[in-house]
Scaffold this motif. Structure first.
Motif, PDB file in Angstrom:
ATOM      1  N   VAL A 184       0.875  -1.170   0.000  1.00  0.00           N
ATOM      2  CA  VAL A 184       0.000   0.000   0.000  1.00  0.00           C
ATOM      3  C   VAL A 184       0.912   1.220   0.000  1.00  0.00           C
ATOM      4  O   VAL A 184       1.737   1.384   0.897  1.00  0.00           O
ATOM      5  N   MET A 185       0.774   2.052  -1.016  1.00  0.00           N
ATOM      6  CA  MET A 185       1.617   3.237  -1.147  1.00  0.00           C
ATOM      7  C   MET A 185       0.725   4.467  -1.245  1.00  0.00           C
ATOM      8  O   MET A 185      -0.277   4.456  -1.954  1.00  0.00           O
ATOM      9  N   MET A 186       1.106   5.503  -0.502  1.00  0.00           N
ATOM     10  CA  MET A 186       0.406   6.790  -0.586  1.00  0.00           C
ATOM     11  C   MET A 186       1.464   7.879  -0.671  1.00  0.00           C
ATOM     12  O   MET A 186       2.265   8.020   0.265  1.00  0.00           O
ATOM     13  N   GLY A 187       1.481   8.592  -1.778  1.00  0.00           N
ATOM     14  CA  GLY A 187       2.471   9.660  -1.949  1.00  0.00           C
ATOM     15  C   GLY A 187       3.895   9.150  -1.892  1.00  0.00           C
ATOM     16  O   GLY A 187       4.758   9.829  -1.366  1.00  0.00           O
ATOM     17  N   GLY A 188       4.138   7.941  -2.375  1.00  0.00           N
ATOM     18  CA  GLY A 188       5.468   7.360  -2.357  1.00  0.00           C
ATOM     19  C   GLY A 188       5.871   6.761  -1.019  1.00  0.00           C
ATOM     20  O   GLY A 188       6.994   6.320  -0.837  1.00  0.00           O
ATOM     21  N   ARG A 189       4.957   6.740  -0.052  1.00  0.00           N
ATOM     22  CA  ARG A 189       5.249   6.217   1.284  1.00  0.00           C
ATOM     23  C   ARG A 189       4.514   4.899   1.488  1.00  0.00           C
ATOM     24  O   ARG A 189       3.325   4.783   1.200  1.00  0.00           O
TER      25      ARG A 189
END
Length: 184
Positions: A76-81
């Motif tokens: 799970v990635m959000m904004g590269g995090r």
């Protein structure tokens, strides 16, 4: 199609919860659990322990598949995090805690008993998601497969033992006292 770990975890949690609730309400197994574990707090502990261990095994399998590129799974990635699954576990634990503080599922009606079981299962799921990454709490690094990752396994074993003792420990000790003769 690329399935994120969050979607797979959500699907897994829904399946575990649905299967356990179906087994408890619609089968002979539910009657056996009700008769074998007669008081409600211990039944909730039993459900929490069962969902805890099933979720832990499922999450370990999912992470292994992701790290070894087996199947269509991904992080799970959000904004590269990378969003770790302990975050989802914390959200679930917060929701269950709020529900229990609001005394949802504390009555004696069939609907209340359903919610009591539902929240117990979700508690086990949330605790497993959170404790599976216990080493991350301590080291603030992704030590999932390193020797430091063993701390997560230790935390899971200890907490799982606590849940199991809550479900089975006290009744076993009481039965032993009844069967043995009283000290004179």
């Amino acid at each position: 199609m690329h399935w994120t770990g969050a979607f797979v975890l959500l699907l897994f949690a829904v399946l575990v919860t649905g299967i356990l609730l179906t087994l408890l309400h619609l089968t002979r197994l539910g009657k056996l659990v009700h008769e074998g574990i007669p008081d409600r707090p211990r039944r909730r502990m039993f459900l929490a322990a069962l969902s805890f261990f099933v979720t832990f095994a499922g999450v370990r399998l999912l992470v292994r598949c992701i790290t070894h590129h087996v199947g269509p799974f991904g992080w799970v990635m959000m904004g590269g995090r990378h969003i770790h699954h302990l975050v989802w576990g914390i959200f679930i634990l917060l929701a269950v805690g709020y529900a229990w503080m609001a005394e949802w599922g504390s009555g004696t009606s069939a609907v209340s008993i359903f919610w009591s079981r539902f929240f117990a299962i979700l508690y086990g799921v949330g605790a497993a998601l959170t404790l599976d990454e216990f080493a991350l709490w301590l080291n603030l690094a992704n030590d999932y497969w390193s020797p430091q990752g063993r701390e997560s396994i230790d935390a899971v074993i200890l907490f799982g033992a606590l849940l199991a003792a809550g479900a089975w420990g006290a009744p076993l000790f009481r039965r032993r006292q009844k069967k043995g003769s009283a000290p004179q």
